[in-house]
Design a protein around this motif. Structure first.
Motif, PDB file in Angstrom:
ATOM      1  N   SER A 198      -2.788   0.776  -9.165  1.00 24.08           N
ATOM      2  CA  SER A 198      -4.081   0.417  -8.590  1.00 24.08           C
ATOM      3  C   SER A 198      -4.334  -1.089  -8.733  1.00 24.08           C
ATOM      4  O   SER A 198      -4.784  -1.747  -7.793  1.00 24.08           O
ATOM      5  N   ASP A 199      -4.011  -1.652  -9.904  1.00 19.95           N
ATOM      6  CA  ASP A 199      -4.203  -3.095 -10.083  1.00 19.95           C
ATOM      7  C   ASP A 199      -3.219  -3.905  -9.232  1.00 19.95           C
ATOM      8  O   ASP A 199      -3.594  -4.926  -8.665  1.00 19.95           O
ATOM      9  N   ASP A 252       2.060   6.863  -6.874  1.00 19.44           N
ATOM     10  CA  ASP A 252       1.008   7.779  -7.323  1.00 19.44           C
ATOM     11  C   ASP A 252       1.393   9.224  -7.056  1.00 19.44           C
ATOM     12  O   ASP A 252       1.107  10.115  -7.855  1.00 19.44           O
ATOM     13  N   GLU A 302      -1.969  -3.019  -6.426  1.00 20.24           N
ATOM     14  CA  GLU A 302      -2.417  -2.943  -5.026  1.00 20.24           C
ATOM     15  C   GLU A 302      -3.547  -3.928  -4.780  1.00 20.24           C
ATOM     16  O   GLU A 302      -3.614  -4.576  -3.736  1.00 20.24           O
ATOM     17  N   THR A 327       0.015   5.031 -13.125  1.00 22.85           N
ATOM     18  CA  THR A 327      -0.887   5.242 -11.989  1.00 22.85           C
ATOM     19  C   THR A 327      -2.041   4.231 -12.021  1.00 22.85           C
ATOM     20  O   THR A 327      -2.487   3.738 -10.995  1.00 22.85           O
ATOM     21  N   ARG A 328      -2.508   3.857 -13.221  1.00 25.91           N
ATOM     22  CA  ARG A 328      -3.533   2.804 -13.301  1.00 25.91           C
ATOM     23  C   ARG A 328      -2.964   1.462 -12.855  1.00 25.91           C
ATOM     24  O   ARG A 328      -3.626   0.685 -12.178  1.00 25.91           O
ATOM     25  N   ASN A 383       0.828  -1.218   0.000  1.00 23.27           N
ATOM     26  CA  ASN A 383       0.000   0.000   0.000  1.00 23.27           C
ATOM     27  C   ASN A 383       0.858   1.262   0.000  1.00 23.27           C
ATOM     28  O   ASN A 383       0.563   2.228  -0.716  1.00 23.27           O
ATOM     29  N   LEU A 391       3.156  15.060 -13.386  1.00 24.14           N
ATOM     30  CA  LEU A 391       2.081  15.740 -14.138  1.00 24.14           C
ATOM     31  C   LEU A 391       2.097  17.236 -13.860  1.00 24.14           C
ATOM     32  O   LEU A 391       1.947  18.051 -14.774  1.00 24.14           O
ATOM     33  N   ALA A 392       2.271  17.607 -12.598  1.00 22.34           N
ATOM     34  CA  ALA A 392       2.196  19.018 -12.222  1.00 22.34           C
ATOM     35  C   ALA A 392       3.412  19.801 -12.712  1.00 22.34           C
ATOM     36  O   ALA A 392       3.293  20.917 -13.197  1.00 22.34           O
ATOM     37  N   THR A 398       1.772  12.245  -9.771  1.00 22.51           N
ATOM     38  CA  THR A 398       1.127  13.556  -9.649  1.00 22.51           C
ATOM     39  C   THR A 398       2.145  14.688  -9.787  1.00 22.51           C
ATOM     40  O   THR A 398       1.901  15.692 -10.447  1.00 22.51           O
ATOM     41  N   GLN A 414       2.176   1.986  -3.406  1.00 21.36           N
ATOM     42  CA  GLN A 414       1.180   2.593  -4.296  1.00 21.36           C
ATOM     43  C   GLN A 414       1.084   4.103  -4.061  1.00 21.36           C
ATOM     44  O   GLN A 414       1.117   4.897  -5.008  1.00 21.36           O
ATOM     45  N   LEU A 415       0.973   4.486  -2.790  1.00 22.08           N
ATOM     46  CA  LEU A 415       0.840   5.921  -2.483  1.00 22.08           C
ATOM     47  C   LEU A 415       2.065   6.688  -2.969  1.00 22.08           C
ATOM     48  O   LEU A 415       1.934   7.777  -3.536  1.00 22.08           O
ATOM     49  N   LEU A 465       2.594  11.434 -21.377  1.00 23.58           N
ATOM     50  CA  LEU A 465       1.369  11.508 -20.579  1.00 23.58           C
ATOM     51  C   LEU A 465       0.761  10.120 -20.428  1.00 23.58           C
ATOM     52  O   LEU A 465       0.334   9.716 -19.343  1.00 23.58           O
ATOM     53  N   LEU A 471      -0.011   8.055 -16.931  1.00 23.41           N
ATOM     54  CA  LEU A 471      -1.365   7.559 -16.634  1.00 23.41           C
ATOM     55  C   LEU A 471      -1.380   6.032 -16.536  1.00 23.41           C
ATOM     56  O   LEU A 471      -2.068   5.467 -15.676  1.00 23.41           O
TER      57      LEU A 471
END
Lengths: 242, 242
Positions: B99-100, B71, B102, B95-96, B64, B78-79, B75, B67-68, B88, B92
């Motif tokens: 999630s899988d 991610d 995790e 980050t997807r 976990n 991206l910023a 972010t 993942q954080l 890009l 993306l």
């Protein structure tokens, strides 16, 4: 760091602001469809309505299409607008939310498929009261999580997380009593297994609604609360009512 | 529209390129940990090794956290970098994918918890052969999907999707035979249910590996193949070997 609906409307680019609003509107439309799918899947089960169950199964395509469309919009906004801070968080929260809504749609389909199997078996089985009860709970959770999303309402988001704990404990006790019924009447094993899969699907829907609530807190507070027990967070710091 | 490892290394900003490479490296590290969790959860089950099962359960925190962290890196990229086009898509897709991964970690935990319950019940139960077999399949899928991700290898990604079909059919037949055993020996219901939850977890892991494979195609081709039967796509258009 906090954002409100106001700050979002103060964009210099009116067009950009409109795009962000559209993302939210489309997410809400997807949420509405998904909530309806859950409701109809459970109704199909309780009324042994095979035709309704088939409609739910067929409508899953529409849910999937909406996810692709909204994700595509998010990618375009990222590429063209290069958002920062709270705008970037909004776009990322929307794309994460579509993933959970799509999975809720998948679970609704599983409920519909099991409803068809049970209607065909034609046996009255145990666990329908629990299914109705838990399904009402998780539908409220979806609705509240989506409302919290539109209103940037962290207090409502926290309420969703609390509801999820209640759903988990109802689920555990329902599964335990179904296992007892199985042992007492082995002929009912196949039907009871179908009800167990349905309860499992509802419990997963609760988890996804809980995820949606976590994105609201991320969105408003810039705080990634996934994998934390959000109840243990200081309520006042989240709700701004301290 | 295609990208290769070469185009990614041609960035004017060496620093930016390094950040993208780091995202991939960190994703692979997370994937390695998650694959290990699945392997150890199944070993704990097959060897009735409660201590190993407890370690898997405790290690979920590390998954976990990863993942954080990843991610958060996405972010930031991206910023700060405002990537476009294939960059890009890479961010993306990462980050997807977290999630899988995790969720695969969550499923490994479920296997570990059921392994503990079964070891405590102390009964030899049916279905272990199927569990071992399906678990080998899904671990190969995770490994291949991650390799496909690093190498931008759409051919390998398609192979993962094909493996998933095989896993689904093995899963269905294993569930059917377990239900028969339940009916023949109602005293085994509780233990067999645990094995069913484990098989279900493995089947879900296969689905998540399949998702990872779809992100590879999105990444390389700019084509969102979620919710399509990717086998029905023209192989030559995806693999570039036509």
């Amino acid at each position: 760091m906090d954002i409100t609906s106001e700050t979002h409307s103060q964009h210099i680019s009116k067009q950009f602001n409109q795009e962000l609003e559209e993302l939210k509107t489309h997410l809400m439309a997807m949420g509405g469809l998904v909530e309806k799918q859950v409701q109809e899947a459970v109704t199909a089960l309780l009324d042994s309505d095979t035709r309704l169950a088939e409609r739910v199964r067929d409508n899953d395509k529409a849910v999937n299409e909406m996810q692709l469309k909204i994700d595509d919009e998010c990618t375009r906004v990222l590429a063209r607008r290069q958002p920062a801070a709270s705008d970037l968080r909004l776009v990322l929260a929307v794309t994460r939310a579509t993933s959970d809504l799509e999975r809720i749609g998948d679970e609704a389909c599983k409920i519909a498929r099991n409803a068809i199997a049970l209607a065909e078996a034609g046996r009255q089985v145990h666990g329908f009261v629990e299914v109705r009860h838990i399904s009402e709970h998780v539908r409220n959770m979806i609705r509240d999580a989506l409302t919290a999303f539109t209103r940037f309402d962290t207090e409502l988001a926290l309420k969703v997380a609390q509801e999820d704990d209640a759903v988990d404990s109802e689920y555990t006790s329902a599964m335990r009593s179904l296992m007892t019924f199985m042992m007492e009447d082995p002929r009912s094993i196949s039907s009871i297994l179908s009800v167990m899969w349905i309860l499992r699907a509802l419990e997963r829907i609760g988890d996804h609604a809980d995820n949606l609530a976590e994105y609201v807190i991320y969105l408003v507070k810039g705080l990634d609360v996934r994998h934390r027990n959000i109840h243990s967070l200081d309520d006042s710091s989240l709700t701004g009512k301290g």
